[in-house]
Design a protein around this motif. Sequence first.
Motif, mmCIF file in Angstrom:
data_model
loop_
_atom_site.group_PDB
_atom_site.id
_atom_site.type_symbol
_atom_site.label_atom_id
_atom_site.label_comp_id
_atom_site.label_asym_id
_atom_site.label_seq_id
_atom_site.Cartn_x
_atom_site.Cartn_y
_atom_site.Cartn_z
ATOM 1 N N GLN A 278 33.690 -6.188 17.361
ATOM 2 C CA GLN A 278 34.032 -7.554 16.957
ATOM 3 C C GLN A 278 35.117 -8.136 17.852
ATOM 4 O OE1 GLN A 278 35.611 -8.090 12.971
ATOM 5 N NE2 GLN A 278 34.599 -10.056 12.784
ATOM 6 N N PHE A 279 36.097 -7.305 18.183
ATOM 7 C CA PHE A 279 37.174 -7.728 19.083
ATOM 8 C C PHE A 279 37.830 -6.480 19.651
ATOM 9 C CE2 PHE A 279 38.702 -7.606 14.707
ATOM 10 C CZ PHE A 279 39.771 -6.734 14.801
ATOM 11 N N LEU B 34 44.614 -13.724 16.987
ATOM 12 C CA LEU B 34 43.338 -13.634 17.735
ATOM 13 C C LEU B 34 43.421 -12.637 18.879
ATOM 14 C CD1 LEU B 34 41.929 -17.231 18.047
ATOM 15 C CD2 LEU B 34 40.608 -15.186 17.545
ATOM 16 N N ARG B 35 42.355 -11.848 19.024
ATOM 17 C CA ARG B 35 42.242 -10.884 20.119
ATOM 18 C C ARG B 35 41.026 -11.247 20.970
ATOM 19 N NH1 ARG B 35 45.343 -8.143 22.377
ATOM 20 N NH2 ARG B 35 43.896 -6.449 22.808
ATOM 21 N N PRO B 36 40.983 -10.800 22.236
ATOM 22 C CA PRO B 36 39.790 -11.048 23.056
ATOM 23 C C PRO B 36 38.534 -10.496 22.394
ATOM 24 C CG PRO B 36 41.574 -10.141 24.391
ATOM 25 C CD PRO B 36 42.022 -10.070 22.956
ATOM 26 N N CYS B 37 37.406 -11.201 22.549
ATOM 27 C CA CYS B 37 36.151 -10.764 21.938
ATOM 28 C C CYS B 37 34.987 -11.277 22.782
ATOM 29 C CB CYS B 37 36.029 -11.303 20.519
ATOM 30 S SG CYS B 37 35.840 -13.092 20.458
ATOM 31 N N GLY C 82 33.125 -12.294 18.087
ATOM 32 C CA GLY C 82 32.113 -11.656 18.917
ATOM 33 C C GLY C 82 30.781 -11.468 18.221
ATOM 34 N N PHE C 83 30.772 -11.413 16.893
ATOM 35 C CA PHE C 83 29.527 -11.168 16.164
ATOM 36 C C PHE C 83 28.702 -12.441 15.948
ATOM 37 C CE2 PHE C 83 31.283 -7.203 13.685
ATOM 38 C CZ PHE C 83 31.347 -6.510 14.870
ATOM 39 N N HIS D 277 38.027 1.309 15.073
ATOM 40 C CA HIS D 277 36.912 0.843 15.909
ATOM 41 C C HIS D 277 36.300 -0.373 15.228
ATOM 42 C CE1 HIS D 277 36.536 3.853 19.073
ATOM 43 N NE2 HIS D 277 37.067 4.682 18.196
ATOM 44 N N THR D 278 35.941 -1.378 16.008
ATOM 45 C CA THR D 278 35.339 -2.587 15.425
ATOM 46 C C THR D 278 33.851 -2.666 15.748
ATOM 47 O OG1 THR D 278 35.755 -4.057 17.302
ATOM 48 C CG2 THR D 278 37.551 -3.783 15.715
ATOM 49 N N GLU D 279 33.277 -1.568 16.260
ATOM 50 C CA GLU D 279 31.840 -1.544 16.508
ATOM 51 C C GLU D 279 31.194 -0.585 15.497
ATOM 52 O OE1 GLU D 279 34.202 -0.657 18.628
ATOM 53 O OE2 GLU D 279 33.846 1.393 19.304
ATOM 54 N N PRO D 280 30.067 -0.981 14.872
ATOM 55 C CA PRO D 280 29.404 -0.069 13.923
ATOM 56 C C PRO D 280 29.009 1.222 14.651
ATOM 57 C CG PRO D 280 28.395 -2.259 13.880
ATOM 58 C CD PRO D 280 29.347 -2.245 15.038
ATOM 59 N N GLY D 281 29.315 2.350 14.042
ATOM 60 C CA GLY D 281 29.025 3.633 14.682
ATOM 61 C C GLY D 281 30.126 4.064 15.636
ATOM 62 N N GLY D 282 31.223 3.348 15.653
ATOM 63 C CA GLY D 282 32.278 3.580 16.640
ATOM 64 C C GLY D 282 33.003 4.906 16.513
#
Length: 400
Positions: free
Chosen positions: A366-367, A260-263, A92-93, A321-326
């Motif tokens: 990211q995913f 692999l996961r959805p992203c 995703g990134f 969490h895979t998002e910064p600030g998550g």
Amino acid sequence: MSFASTFSTLPTTRLLELARQTTPAEARAALGNPMQDLTDFARLISPAAGELLETLSQRSQALTRQRFGKVIRLFAPLYLSNECINNCSYCGFSRDNPILRVTLSVDEVLREARALKEQGFRNLLLVAGEHPKFVSNDYLADCVRALHAEWPGLSLEVGPMETEDYRPIVAAGAEGLVVYQETYDRAVYAQMHTAGPKRNFDWRLETPERAYAAGFRRLGIGALFGLADWRYEALCVAAHAQYLLKNCWKAQLTISLPRLRPCAGEFEPLTHMSDRELVQLICAFRLLLPDIGLVLSTREPAKLRDGLIPLGVTLISAGSHTEPGGYTGAGKDKIHHTERGRIVELASGSSEWAPPPGRVTGATGQFEIADERAPEEIAAVLRRLGYEPVWKDWDAALSA
Ligand code: SF4
């Protein structure tokens, strides 16, 4: 000889044939061999050995308890940035995905880390995309330096560097370096990595050796299952691990087995590995490499994770969490798009790349994770299964 040189001499065609065509009798013989080698490993990941899964998992469970006791280490990923100059089709990134991006300041990283500390975590995996402009080597060293006093277990999963560039990060207090080859199939690797420095397969393959030379005391490797034949990937990861155990012997080694996961980008896996095959692979790794750490992330669903814990896994993430600030919403006020390395302010209105409702930050992850249980819930599950959750197993004072 580096692993990149060793890799090209591996008899992967013969081993893969064994992994596909082993007979039930050969699989039983491999299972009974107390001194496992790559040939036994190939036989134990075969469809025929899949029929012996109960015995295989009992062996793996017994070996894991003998070597590690009934403890599971816990860690949390802390995403510093989702900026990236690479295009990796499955991530995703990727630079061409118009996702919502941010790089946390050192103070914001501390805020995220303190939220994780309140949940109990002392082992953190600092994760960032590869982007020298936003995620410089100095920035990474500054993050580690700021965290080191309160978090004794700091590992990084960031873009590969030269040995000399790793040294200040080790000196700042980082102990571990995680780098997945993603796929060991050169053709698939070339197809998946369409732009950016990550296109260099051998440079990535030799990263753990450079990290070891710089002083990292934990090394993590793995493949991303869903790109090439899982049995081929497993054989290469096993050979890579054997090489590192021999040549980087002072470091503790872990293997991750991410599927692999959805992203963002909606990449569809090219190959499939079933739950049963994942169990088989974890057990086969344990028999081949009894002392190695095996990592299981929140990519896998709760029920499967609970079932896998007693079988050979030693290190798990929780509440990720895979998002910064998550974890806290840190950096929420500076979310932007990035085009050709330039920050572009967001136009008003909603974005299809925004995280799902309920998330505290606007940055894209990211995913998607599959096990969303809180860390204390995971710790309770571990205790119920008779395991002790370990939040901290290392302190810099031990090496003084
Ligand atoms: S996998 Fe890593 S290098 Fe590739 S796009 Fe994602 S963050 Fe960037």
